[in-house]
Design a protein around this motif. Structure first.
Motif, short mmCIF file in Angstrom:
data_model
loop_
_atom_site.label_atom_id
_atom_site.label_comp_id
_atom_site.label_asym_id
_atom_site.label_seq_id
_atom_site.Cartn_x
_atom_site.Cartn_y
_atom_site.Cartn_z
N ARG B 248 0.79 -1.16 0.03
CA ARG B 248 0.06 -0.14 0.10
C ARG B 248 0.85 1.37 -0.13
O ARG B 248 0.65 2.17 -0.80
N ASP B 249 1.91 1.34 0.78
CA ASP B 249 2.93 2.43 0.81
C ASP B 249 3.58 2.58 -0.47
O ASP B 249 3.53 4.01 -0.89
N THR B 250 3.86 1.55 -1.14
CA THR B 250 4.46 1.48 -2.49
C THR B 250 3.37 2.21 -3.43
O THR B 250 3.87 2.99 -4.45
N LEU B 251 2.34 1.66 -3.42
CA LEU B 251 1.18 2.22 -4.42
C LEU B 251 0.93 3.71 -4.12
O LEU B 251 0.80 4.57 -4.95
N THR B 252 0.87 4.01 -2.83
CA THR B 252 0.94 5.54 -2.51
C THR B 252 2.01 6.17 -3.09
O THR B 252 1.41 7.40 -3.72
N VAL B 253 2.91 5.95 -2.84
CA VAL B 253 4.26 6.70 -3.37
C VAL B 253 4.14 6.80 -5.06
O VAL B 253 4.23 7.80 -5.61
N LEU B 254 3.63 5.60 -5.66
CA LEU B 254 3.62 5.73 -7.16
C LEU B 254 2.57 6.48 -7.55
O LEU B 254 2.64 7.31 -8.38
N ALA B 255 1.39 6.60 -6.77
CA ALA B 255 0.25 7.59 -7.12
C ALA B 255 0.76 8.97 -7.16
O ALA B 255 0.43 10.19 -7.90
N ARG B 256 1.56 9.13 -6.06
CA ARG B 256 2.21 10.55 -5.94
C ARG B 256 3.07 10.92 -6.85
O ARG B 256 3.22 11.93 -7.56
N LEU B 257 3.78 10.04 -7.48
CA LEU B 257 4.80 10.42 -8.47
C LEU B 257 4.19 10.38 -9.93
O LEU B 257 4.23 11.43 -10.69
N HIS B 258 3.07 9.67 -10.11
CA HIS B 258 2.26 9.74 -11.31
C HIS B 258 1.08 11.03 -11.34
O HIS B 258 0.68 11.23 -12.60
N GLY B 259 0.92 11.28 -10.34
CA GLY B 259 -0.23 12.41 -9.95
C GLY B 259 -1.50 11.63 -10.11
O GLY B 259 -2.55 12.29 -10.23
N ASN B 260 -1.70 10.46 -10.10
CA ASN B 260 -2.99 9.70 -10.07
C ASN B 260 -3.04 8.37 -9.54
O ASN B 260 -2.06 7.62 -9.74
N GLU B 261 -4.25 7.88 -9.05
CA GLU B 261 -4.19 6.72 -8.81
C GLU B 261 -5.11 5.76 -9.97
O GLU B 261 -5.34 6.66 -10.92
#
Lengths: 476, 314
Positions: B248-261
């Protein structure tokens, strides 16, 4: 095989055993070292290369084994004044090569003037009709060139081959230096050597400067590799890494909205400059080999519409042709208006009946090469060949003479290698690397020294058991 | 970064994690087999092979369940495409493919580990040398993770490395727990018997959790609290809950890097809810086996959603 009676020039030692000026500081350092310690170091070097994964794959071997190119720890040393002269000659040659490419794909003045026979590029698979009338961004054809030099005497440097297609080996130039500096840091404190480590940065800058007109400030550069099984894959990955560029394969790329784009985790993103390490014929299945999976369908259309820079430009492989090579002195003079500063090796074009006659009569003394061949494959070294090999080559030559050129067996210079019993002279060549952009031509000080590891052998190709050395240009 | 490279990194870490967990499972199995009678040893090796999904292919090539044969098959069997050696080769292959997305430290760790293990697994592994081999496999994986943690930018590459590690780890932990529980404890009447305790201890050992568990539980040993520890305890790095917190943490970081979920985030949220939504009693009441099977399926869905959302393939 050894040279035939001529005195070979050793770059470290004179005939009387004295040390030549270029090696004076190195020899003094070496004399102070313990021999056993040096032997240990020599073995360490191999471990260093294995750990960092500097390997190459050998074509034609069953399990595509990853091999090391043997590294010899005695550097090949060139003085700064020798280098100044060399690099001027290289620069002149590369300037001419680039102008020649432009001419071949435009007005063909050199043909009209009668200096170059038309047959050399008509029917030559390396000459691409698709490039006719098209000028690559910035007018640059040969973004990266490797010029193979050999030496036969104190002042005799000759060009053996031009590599204008996709010269390889630069990663060895860089890693050999890294290895030497890791093993012998104190040596570099003592002998001032011109650095090569900024090559990747210069390459990135040079490629960016060749981006298509209208590209924003930070062009997107990518390195196109045929993939992990390619013999030079390590180098492709290494250069991409060092430049901070993406390492892409054909399957990552697609033409979208008139641009060549790569599939990223955020979707397709356009590429401005593609440093491709894939041969012309595999570049675009819609234009060249239809069954190629290594390239990008439609990239040539994008290229011709000015949507991407391909480095080197398609069709530059004609500069590697050995029949074209034999005309390089004329080519240099035609485009630069100057006498060539670096001579060619004397070359007989077997297409010419008189030359063919001479070559057939002297086959056992000559080196015969296929005009389109590369990497030491398909070549005959007369003095080392068996009667049968000579007879086979004689038949091939007679059947299609224009496929071959011949050169004398040169007394290549030697540099010592570190062998079990101490220093032993071995033949070497040198491939300096040259970057071309609208901002100018840069020759990296040094290059890749390839060394024949067998006593007397003249074959330095890594695919045929040659090794490499760190190549130093002194800083003074 | 390139989708293909994201895929390569993801799988590189999955293979490494799987190689390590396999080594751990062999170590625990070997210990069990040595301390029991011949029949119990056969059962133990059957359960190890079942956990690894290798029982069928093992039986196709071998007629006995000796420690030497099982270990050789699992570690380096030529007729076992999922051997530890094959996984280490695959991990390094992926590392080479993604060389420019890895730091020199990570590359050297994986390349040196590969060289060492190829050497170790060149000849049949003797049972007397098994510990050394298994320890080397665990060490490689640990070194790579350490180099990753210490040297890599916290960018996408790092995220996909972590995602691969913890998807695989969650899968492995769930399988080990399931096989032990389902195969070896057909009836809850066993719970509390001497055999039972040894089996549970063995599960903990397979997951390097025996010390942590003992420390937390002051020597008490019962199946429920062990299951709770392995499923729900967010402090234990091989528990399902820990793995899912990491993903979950990892996906949160990815969402932040990409600007979207994207869909992967939604699927992950649901999967995490299903995992940690109930108590251990609720899990046991509705059936541990059913719970773990459903978890394994959802875990695969999460992996697929990540692959799709981040364009691992064209």
């Amino acid at each position: 095989m050894s040279g035939h009676g001529e005195v070979q020039f050793d770059e470290m030692h004179g005939p009387d055993g004295s040390v030549r000026p270029a090696y004076r500081d190195y020899a003094a350092w070496m004399a102070e070292q313990d021999a056993r310690w040096l032997h240990r170091k020599s073995q360490e070097a191999e471990g260093f290369f294995r750990r960092t994964g500097i390997t190459f794959n050998v074509y034609g071997e069953d399990d595509a084994e990853e091999r090391l190119i043997p590294f010899d720890m005695v550097p090949r040393i060139i003085t700064s004044s020798e280098w100044r002269r060399l690099s001027r000659g290289i620069e002149q040659r590369v300037r001419a090569l680039n102008a020649f490419m432009h001419d071949l794909y435009h007005r063909q003045e050199i043909i009209r003037s009668g200096r170059l026979p038309e047959r050399l590029f008509r029917n030559n698979p390396a000459w691409l009709p698709e490039m006719v009338g098209f000028t690559p961004p910035g007018g640059v054809y040969t973004h990266i060139v490797g010029i193979d030099l050999v030496r036969t005497g104190p002042d005799e440097f000759l060009v053996l081959e031009d590599n204008a297609r996709t010269p390889s080996g630069v990663s060895y130039m860089l890693e050999n230096r890294e290895t030497m500096m890791a093993m012998f840091p104190e040596l570099f404190a003592r002998v001032k050597v011109q650095p090569v480590s900024n090559y990747p940065r210069r390459l990135a800058k040079s490629l960016a400067a060749c981006a298509p007109a209208g590209t924003p400030d930070m062009p997107v550069v990518a390195v196109l590799t045929p993939g992990i099984y390619n013999s030079a894959y390590f180098e492709h990955a290494f250069l991409a890494d060092q430049m901070g560029a993406e390492l892409v394969e054909g399957s990552d790329l697609r033409v979208v909205d008139g641009r060549v784009q790569m599939r990223t985790t955020r979707g397709y993103r356009p590429i401005d400059v593609l440093y491709r390490r894939v041969d012309d014929e595999f570049l675009d299945p819609l234009t060249f080999k239809p069954d190629s999976l290594l390239g990008v369908p439609g990239i040539m259309d994008v290229y011709r519409a000015g949507g991407i820079t391909i480095a080197n430009a398609p069709g530059t492989g004609i500069g590697d042709d050995k029949a074209i090579y034999s005309f390089m002195p004329e080519i240099v003079e035609f485009y630069t208006g100057e006498k060539p500063q670096l001579p060619n090796v004397q070359t007989w074009r077997c297409a010419d009946p008189d030359s063919l006659k001479y070559v057939l009569e002297h086959l056992s003394e000559l080196v015969v090469k296929e005009v389109h061949g590369s990497g030491g494959y398909g070549m005959l070294i007369g003095p080392a060949a068996s009667k049968r090999e000579l007879a086979e080559f004689r038949a091939k030559l007679t059947a299609s003479p224009s496929n071959y050129i011949a050169q004398p067996t040169l007394a290549l210079s030697t540099v010592p290698v570190f062998a079990k019993a101490g220093l032993a002279p071995r033949h070497v060549d040198l491939r300096p690397f040259v970057l071309v952009s609208p901002e100018g031509i840069e020759v990296t000080p040094g290059g890749l020294t390839r060394v024949a590891l067998k006593k007397g052998s003249l074959v330095v190709n890594s695919s045929q058991g040659g090794g490499t050395k760190d190549s130093w240009v002194l800083d003074d | 970064m390139l989708g293909r490279v994201a895929n390569g990194i993801f799988w590189m870490y999955r293979y490494l994690e799987r190689a390590e967990n396999t080594a751990r499972l062999l170590a625990a199995g070997h210990r069990m087999a040595m301390t029991r009678g011949a029949d119990a040893a056969v059962e133990e090796w059957r359960s190890v092979l079942t956990t690894l999904g290798l029982l069928q292919s093992y039986e196709a090539h071998h007629h006995d369940f000796s420690s030497a044969h099982v270990c050789d098959f699992v570690l380096r069997g030529k007729d076992n495409p999922e051997s530890v050696l094959a996984m280490i080769e695959a991990a390094r292959f992926n590392a080479r493919m993604c060389r420019s997305a890895l730091t020199l430290e990570v590359w050297e760790a994986i390349n040196e580990g590969w060289m060492a293990q190829r050497e170790l697994l060149l000849r049949p592994v003797r049972i007397t040398g098994l510990w050394q081999v298994l320890a080397a496999i665990r060490r490689e994986s640990t070194l790579v993770r350490g180099a990753t943690h210490d040297s890599m930018l916290r960018n996408e590459s790092y995220c996909f490395a972590r995602a691969g590690t913890f998807i695989e780890r969650a899968d492995n932990t769930a399988r080990i727990l399931d096989v032990k529980y389902y195969l070896l404890l057909p009836s809850l009447a066993y719970v509390g018997s001497a055999l039972d305790t040894a089996q549970w201890e063995n599960i903990l050992r397979s997951l390097s959790g025996e010390r942590a568990y003992r420390w937390l539980n002051a020597g008490r040993m019962d199946s429920r609290s062990i299951a709770e520890f392995l499923i729900l305890d967010e402090r234990f790095p091989r528990s399902l809950a820990f793995s899912y917190a990491a993903i979950r943490d990892t996906l949160t970081v990815l969402a932040r890097l990409h600007g979207n979920e994207g869909p992967a985030h939604e699927i992950m949220r649901l999967a995490a809810q299903q995992l940690t939504g109930g108590s251990i009693d609720e899990i046991f009441d509705s059936g541990l086996h059913e719970f773990l099977l459903a978890f394994i399926v959802r875990n695969r869905d999460v992996a697929n959603a990540i692959a799709e959302q981040y364009r691992f393939t064209a």
